[in-house]
Design a protein around this motif. Structure first.
Motif, mmCIF file in Angstrom:
data_model
loop_
_atom_site.group_PDB
_atom_site.id
_atom_site.type_symbol
_atom_site.label_atom_id
_atom_site.label_comp_id
_atom_site.label_asym_id
_atom_site.label_seq_id
_atom_site.Cartn_x
_atom_site.Cartn_y
_atom_site.Cartn_z
ATOM 1 N N ARG A 128 25.726 -23.603 31.910
ATOM 2 C CA ARG A 128 26.425 -22.488 32.453
ATOM 3 C C ARG A 128 26.487 -21.293 31.580
ATOM 4 O O ARG A 128 26.417 -20.098 31.795
ATOM 5 C CB ARG A 128 28.313 -22.866 32.585
ATOM 6 C CG ARG A 128 28.254 -23.943 33.816
ATOM 7 C CD ARG A 128 29.560 -24.438 33.760
ATOM 8 N NE ARG A 128 30.790 -23.268 33.335
ATOM 9 C CZ ARG A 128 31.869 -23.411 32.946
ATOM 10 N NH1 ARG A 128 32.351 -24.731 32.637
ATOM 11 N NH2 ARG A 128 32.889 -22.523 32.728
ATOM 12 N N THR A 186 41.413 -20.810 28.991
ATOM 13 C CA THR A 186 41.896 -21.460 29.959
ATOM 14 C C THR A 186 40.953 -22.726 30.427
ATOM 15 O O THR A 186 39.951 -22.869 30.026
ATOM 16 C CB THR A 186 41.830 -20.581 31.419
ATOM 17 O OG1 THR A 186 40.634 -19.979 31.357
ATOM 18 C CG2 THR A 186 42.640 -19.565 31.170
ATOM 19 N N THR A 222 30.437 -11.279 33.808
ATOM 20 C CA THR A 222 31.253 -12.447 33.027
ATOM 21 C C THR A 222 32.363 -11.985 32.142
ATOM 22 O O THR A 222 31.869 -11.152 31.450
ATOM 23 C CB THR A 222 30.446 -13.600 32.482
ATOM 24 O OG1 THR A 222 29.384 -14.129 33.786
ATOM 25 C CG2 THR A 222 31.305 -14.736 32.038
ATOM 26 N N LYS A 223 33.423 -12.402 32.223
ATOM 27 C CA LYS A 223 34.432 -11.996 31.407
ATOM 28 C C LYS A 223 34.265 -12.866 29.997
ATOM 29 O O LYS A 223 34.123 -14.195 29.978
ATOM 30 C CB LYS A 223 35.956 -12.194 31.552
ATOM 31 C CG LYS A 223 36.965 -11.754 30.766
ATOM 32 C CD LYS A 223 38.449 -11.699 31.218
ATOM 33 C CE LYS A 223 39.442 -11.482 30.395
ATOM 34 N NZ LYS A 223 39.330 -10.112 29.555
ATOM 35 N N CYS A 224 34.058 -12.362 28.860
ATOM 36 C CA CYS A 224 33.532 -12.912 27.523
ATOM 37 C C CYS A 224 34.754 -12.517 26.495
ATOM 38 O O CYS A 224 35.184 -11.299 26.512
ATOM 39 C CB CYS A 224 32.298 -12.640 27.159
ATOM 40 S SG CYS A 224 30.779 -13.160 28.327
ATOM 41 N N GLU A 240 35.794 -16.641 30.418
ATOM 42 C CA GLU A 240 34.988 -17.856 30.692
ATOM 43 C C GLU A 240 34.266 -18.222 29.591
ATOM 44 O O GLU A 240 33.877 -19.656 29.651
ATOM 45 C CB GLU A 240 34.104 -17.453 32.154
ATOM 46 C CG GLU A 240 33.648 -18.411 32.656
ATOM 47 C CD GLU A 240 32.728 -18.322 33.842
ATOM 48 O OE1 GLU A 240 31.695 -18.929 34.096
ATOM 49 O OE2 GLU A 240 33.010 -17.054 34.291
ATOM 50 N N PHE A 241 33.851 -17.548 28.945
ATOM 51 C CA PHE A 241 33.158 -17.768 27.577
ATOM 52 C C PHE A 241 33.710 -17.066 26.404
ATOM 53 O O PHE A 241 33.713 -15.784 26.445
ATOM 54 C CB PHE A 241 31.600 -17.170 27.652
ATOM 55 C CG PHE A 241 30.809 -18.068 28.708
ATOM 56 C CD1 PHE A 241 30.390 -19.358 28.737
ATOM 57 C CD2 PHE A 241 30.922 -17.462 30.113
ATOM 58 C CE1 PHE A 241 29.723 -20.105 29.846
ATOM 59 C CE2 PHE A 241 30.076 -18.188 31.190
ATOM 60 C CZ PHE A 241 29.574 -19.493 30.809
ATOM 61 N N HIS A 270 28.355 -7.775 30.629
ATOM 62 C CA HIS A 270 29.476 -8.568 30.611
ATOM 63 C C HIS A 270 30.782 -7.722 30.369
ATOM 64 O O HIS A 270 30.548 -6.738 29.669
ATOM 65 C CB HIS A 270 29.274 -9.797 29.714
ATOM 66 C CG HIS A 270 28.040 -10.571 30.232
ATOM 67 N ND1 HIS A 270 28.060 -11.158 31.395
ATOM 68 C CD2 HIS A 270 26.766 -10.727 29.568
ATOM 69 C CE1 HIS A 270 26.901 -11.861 31.506
ATOM 70 N NE2 HIS A 270 26.183 -11.866 30.535
ATOM 71 N N GLY A 299 38.490 -25.237 31.937
ATOM 72 C CA GLY A 299 37.204 -25.163 32.414
ATOM 73 C C GLY A 299 36.262 -23.880 32.022
ATOM 74 O O GLY A 299 35.080 -23.825 32.138
ATOM 75 N N SER A 300 36.724 -23.152 30.797
ATOM 76 C CA SER A 300 35.892 -22.343 30.059
ATOM 77 C C SER A 300 35.175 -23.000 28.897
ATOM 78 O O SER A 300 35.249 -23.942 28.803
ATOM 79 C CB SER A 300 36.791 -21.229 29.463
ATOM 80 O OG SER A 300 37.938 -21.844 28.620
#
Length: 289
Positions: A147, A87, A2-4, A60-61, A25, A89-90
């Motif tokens: 999530r 963005t 996941t991109k953090c 995303e986080f 991540h 939804g993050s």
């Protein structure tokens, strides 16, 4: 993977961000002192960014771990703040110990731009952060928590949703109120035992197995006996946290007589130059008068 993003590389944030990167991540960090960001990137193999907004782009986080309410606003709001780069939804996960008010404020600000916000203060201290075994208390929406929880697990031993926005911070206040009373009681017990001529190593060993046992006794009892305080959770930080608790108590009507007293004891430790001493340094007031 996941991109953090991780914003704030203090004694807690630095290893927490490291655990995220080691868990697989893709982490980009920001710190006000750029050299620390670069050091972290060199150590863990992640990336650094010049602003919170740049760090948050495409993430995303976005995790935040800074000092107080004002620090939190400065890295999340405005043109260079993290929310400007996030963005729709993050999810923003705030690991700062701050007020419930600022948590609700940022929850609303995030919602306005289509982002979820979770207040997620932690307990476990620097050692817990370094070992990836923090306790994380969260406030926010169930869907966002569901999530985020698997990602938070990279640095957590326990992670729970406590309720709506602000509930994580309120739970952390309960945590600090309990700790304040425990440390003062432990200080008085250790000082009493030393004055009585007891072998406090033996005393702590036996009573830690009974009803008096606690994390503070197990982890701070012996260092208190040895008058060693140059480590751990700083008095300055504890006073900041207790100030938040006392302010909140004015709003909700809870009486905190012991917490208020211990807060003043910590003020006396600060007057002695113990600003960066561990919170267990309360015993110094009893040992040296």
């Amino acid at each position: 993977m996941t991109k953090c993003a991780f914003i704030g590389l203090g004694v807690m944030g630095y290893p927490m961000a490291g655990h995220l990167q080691k868990a697989g991540h893709d982490v980009t960090v920001f710190n006000r002192t750029a050299a620390k960001s670069e050091k972290w990137a060199g150590e863990y193999g992640g990336k650094s960014a010049p602003t919170p907004a740049e760090a948050a782009k495409g993430a995303e986080f976005v995790f935040v771990c800074v000092g107080n309410d004002d620090d939190l606003r400065s890295v999340t709001l405005g043109e260079t703040g993290a929310l400007a780069g996030m963005t729709r939804g993050s999810v923003m996960v705030d690991n700062t110990t701050a007020s419930a008010d600022v948590a609700r404020e940022l929850y609303a600000a995030a919602k306005d731009v289509g982002v979820s916000f979770i207040d997620a203060p932690v307990s476990g201290g620097q050692a817990g952060a370094e070992n990836g075994v923090l306790t994380v208390m969260c406030g926010g929406d169930q869907e966002a928590f569901d999530r985020a929880a698997p990602v938070i697990d990279a640095f957590a031993r326990s992670c729970q949703l406590m309720g709506k926005s602000g509930s994580g911070q309120l739970t952390k206040m309960v945590n600090q109120i309990c700790i304040a009373g425990l440390v003062q009681g432990l200080s008085e017990g250790v000082n009493f035992g030393r004055k009585a001529g007891l072998d406090m190593g033996k005393v702590l060993d036996v009573i830690s197995k009974g009803a008096a046992g606690s994390w503070q006794m197990e982890n701070r009892g012996k260092t208190m006996v040895n008058d060693t305080f140059d480590f751990g959770f700083a008095v300055d930080w504890m006073r900041k946290d207790l100030g938040i608790c006392l302010e909140e108590s004015k709003r909700n009507g809870a009486r905190l007589p012991v917490t208020a007293l211990v807060d003043q004891f910590y003020a006396q430790v600060q007057e002695r130059g113990g600003n960066r001493w561990d919170t267990s340094s309360l015993i110094d007031l009893l040992a040296r008068g």
